[in-house]
Scaffold this active site. Structure first.
Site, PDB file in Angstrom:
ATOM      1  N   ALA A  44      49.397  35.562  34.384  1.00 43.09           N
ATOM      2  CA  ALA A  44      50.679  35.810  35.036  1.00 43.09           C
ATOM      3  C   ALA A  44      51.446  36.955  34.384  1.00 43.09           C
ATOM      4  O   ALA A  44      52.059  37.780  35.073  1.00 43.09           O
ATOM      5  CB  ALA A  44      51.528  34.534  35.013  1.00 43.09           C
ATOM      6  N   CYS A  63      38.535  31.650  33.929  1.00 40.62           N
ATOM      7  CA  CYS A  63      37.686  30.841  34.799  1.00 40.62           C
ATOM      8  C   CYS A  63      36.215  31.250  34.689  1.00 40.62           C
ATOM      9  O   CYS A  63      35.333  30.519  35.149  1.00 40.62           O
ATOM     10  CB  CYS A  63      38.149  30.954  36.248  1.00 40.62           C
ATOM     11  SG  CYS A  63      39.788  30.225  36.524  1.00 40.62           S
TER      12      CYS A  63
END
Length: 567
Positions: A16, A47
């Site tokens: 972010a 991820c």
């Protein structure tokens, strides 16, 4: 006289934070933007960690580089974005009155103070850790930071670990399980609750459990870790709540995360009931000059309106983009909330979900819901179609789609994305039943899997069909319930594989001529099944037209049966 450049400080350099900083730069070439990152790396593709550990790719830099292959290090941020990225630097205090951030350069201990006009907090989350004896032994790891991925990859490459346990049966737990399995490490997943993958309903989770075991990994449910066992400071095994001891060389803990809100709390910012930083739709905190995003915040469910935590990398990027725009054009971008959509790969299966499960819908107060479980191919058999088993959930009163779960080797991602968009748009089952989706044999059936699910659910809502799950059928059989089990497949299918639960075979094509083999009592419960339930539906319509009043279909057919079968 021109205004002085905006001073923007961003705390957190994973997802972010860099997104917010980069978006702000695109909108204001002259702003002063500083990015503070505690770790040595920036913009990590977290991820991707399990796939690096599992050897899907070998170049670690692919986790921290742009699509063009350029490593996103401080030099890159300086040259490409004119962002001052301070790595290995920890923000230690926020003075909202003075509008400054104090930070510490970890290698040297040097402390400096950086002024801001607008501040972004993207401090992420920390992994939860079992507070049990032995939890400081060497050989216990998480997979949260890139350093964790480095350590696990080294263990994989050295080939010295033979047995591992994964503590936690959620998304990350099973991604780690696959990574270790690919490395030839015998792996056992330990889940404290009764069912793995808590975002799935238990019937679909059970199918995944059977599939994972079939691939050589073990799963233990309804059992937590009571202690880690070791010798000379090194992990040698785990002790479960029921007293069982499992030997292992490695334990990977994946039981969830806790938002990192200490800095925000100390600065006097509002913290929500779920433990995350409170933000509004513009991603502003209780201080309008301070924004927050990512794993450290709470956001809103677009289905219930309630506050939720949704620590997913894609959402962190979306929230960061909203902040970046609002830093320059305040109030111009909104992040309305989430539908809770996720996906993961488990061996050759994909597991995807969006919206609510049956359990979460009930917990949220949706008491009048209907579900439909369907199985089928993603594309035609002549195009080598692959299986998917899915469950769709809707509100009975309004027909509004509330959730969707899908598993299997087929193209689950496309179907989950379709329903996620439907939930976002508050569409109904009727909307989906007539959806104009792209069709060509390489990509879909003429009636897409999602549309078929909507048709079945529509039929159930209209009372045209009554369904029963495989789990309910098993319970009836185990309890000796007085029901008639009718298999409507072909004799060859029956010879190849049967459930062995006292079923009677009458192929659907012969049913009209063999009605005499069915119960004379028209009120007796008849449960019909076939391979995927289509023939079962046709058979049910035949029987109901001839007066049988208690006919049900086993939804999903034999492929949705997670229990032993006869061959």
């Amino acid at each position: 006289m021109s205004n002085p450049p905006r001073k923007i400080v961003v705390i957190g350099g994973s997802a972010a934070g860099p997104k917010a900083a980069s978006k702000a730069r695109r909108l204001d070439e002259h702003a002063s933007i500083t990015l503070i990152q505690k770790e040595a790396d920036l913009s990590m593709a977290s991820c991707g960690y399990p796939y690096y550990v599992g050897g899907v790719f070998d170049d670690r830099n692919q986790l921290i580089c742009t699509p063009a292959g350029i490593v996103r290090d401080p030099v890159f941020f300086d040259k490409a974005k004119r962002i001052d990225a301070l790595t290995r630097t920890e923000a230690i205090a926020i003075d909202r009155a003075a509008k400054t951030v104090a930070c510490k350069h970890l290698p040297t201990g040097e402390i400096r103070t950086i002024p801001y006009d607008k501040l972004v907090i993207a401090t992420g989350a920390s992994p939860l850790y079992p507070q049990v004896p032995g939890n400081t032994l060497d050989g216990i790891q998480t997979l949260h930071k890139i350093g964790d991925a480095d350590a696990l990859r080294t263990l994989r490459d050295q080939g010295q670990v033979r047995r591992a346990v994964v503590v936690g049966g959620g998304l990350i737990g099973f991604e780690v399980c696959e990574a270790l399995h690919l490395a030839g490490i015998h792996t056992t997943v330990i889940e404290k609750t009764a069912s793995i993958l808590p975002f799935l309903d238990p019937d679909l989770a059970k199918l995944i459990e059977v599939y994972v075991r079939g691939n050589g990994a073990d799963i233990i449910t309804d059992n937590g870790v009571a202690a880690f066992l070791g010798e000379n400071g090194q992990l040698t095994g785990v002790k479960l709540d029921n007293g069982t001891e499992l030997p292992c060389d490695l334990a990977v803990v994946a039981v969830g995360v806790r938002p990192n809100v200490g800095l925000a709390r100390e600065a006097g910012l509002a913290i929500g009931e779920l433990g995350g930083i409170e933000v509004n739709e513009y991603m502003q905190t209780s201080d309008s000059d301070v924004y927050a995003a990512g794993d450290c915040v709470e956001c809103k469910s677009l289905i219930t309106g309630a506050k939720v935590r949704a620590p997913y990398g894609d959402l962190a990027n979306l929230q960061g983009r909203v902040i970046g725009q609002n830093l320059i054009e305040e109030g111009s971008a909104r992040f309305p909330g989430v539908t809770h959509t996720g996906i993961c790969k488990i061996f050759d299966y994909t597991v995807g979900f969006t919206g609510m499960s049956t359990q979460s819908a009930h917990a949220a107060g949706f008491t009048d819901i209907e579900t439909a479980t369907v199985s089928g191919l993603d594309i035609p058999p002549y195009m080598q179609g692959k299986l998917m088993i899915s469950k769709m959930l809707a509100d009975r009163k309004t027909g509004r789609v509330l959730g969707f779960q899908s598993i299997g080797p087929g193209d689950v991602s496309k179907r989950v994305a379709t329903v996620a968009t439907a939930i976002r748009g508050q569409l109904t089952i009727d909307d989906l039943a007539n959806a104009d989706l792209p069709y060509a044999p390489p990509y879909s059936l003429a009636l897409d899997h999602v549309i078929v699910a909507a048709h079945v659910l529509e039929n159930k809502l209209l009372g045209r069909v009554r369904g029963v799950s495989a789990a309910e059928v098993k319970q009836r059989v185990d309890k000796g319930a007085d029901c008639f089990l009718l298999d409507t497949r072909t004799p060859q299918e029956f010879e190849d594989m049967r459930l062995g639960i006292g079923e009677t075979l009458v192929p659907v094509g012969a049913l009209r001529d063999r009605l005499g083999e069915l119960p004379e009592d028209k009120d007796k419960e008849i449960i019909i099944y076939c391979h995927s339930a289509l023939r079962g539906y046709e058979a049910a319509a035949m029987l109901e037209a001839r007066g049988w009043r208690n006919v049900k279909i086993m939804e999903g057919g034999i492929v949705a049966w997670p229990y032993p079968r006869e061959k």
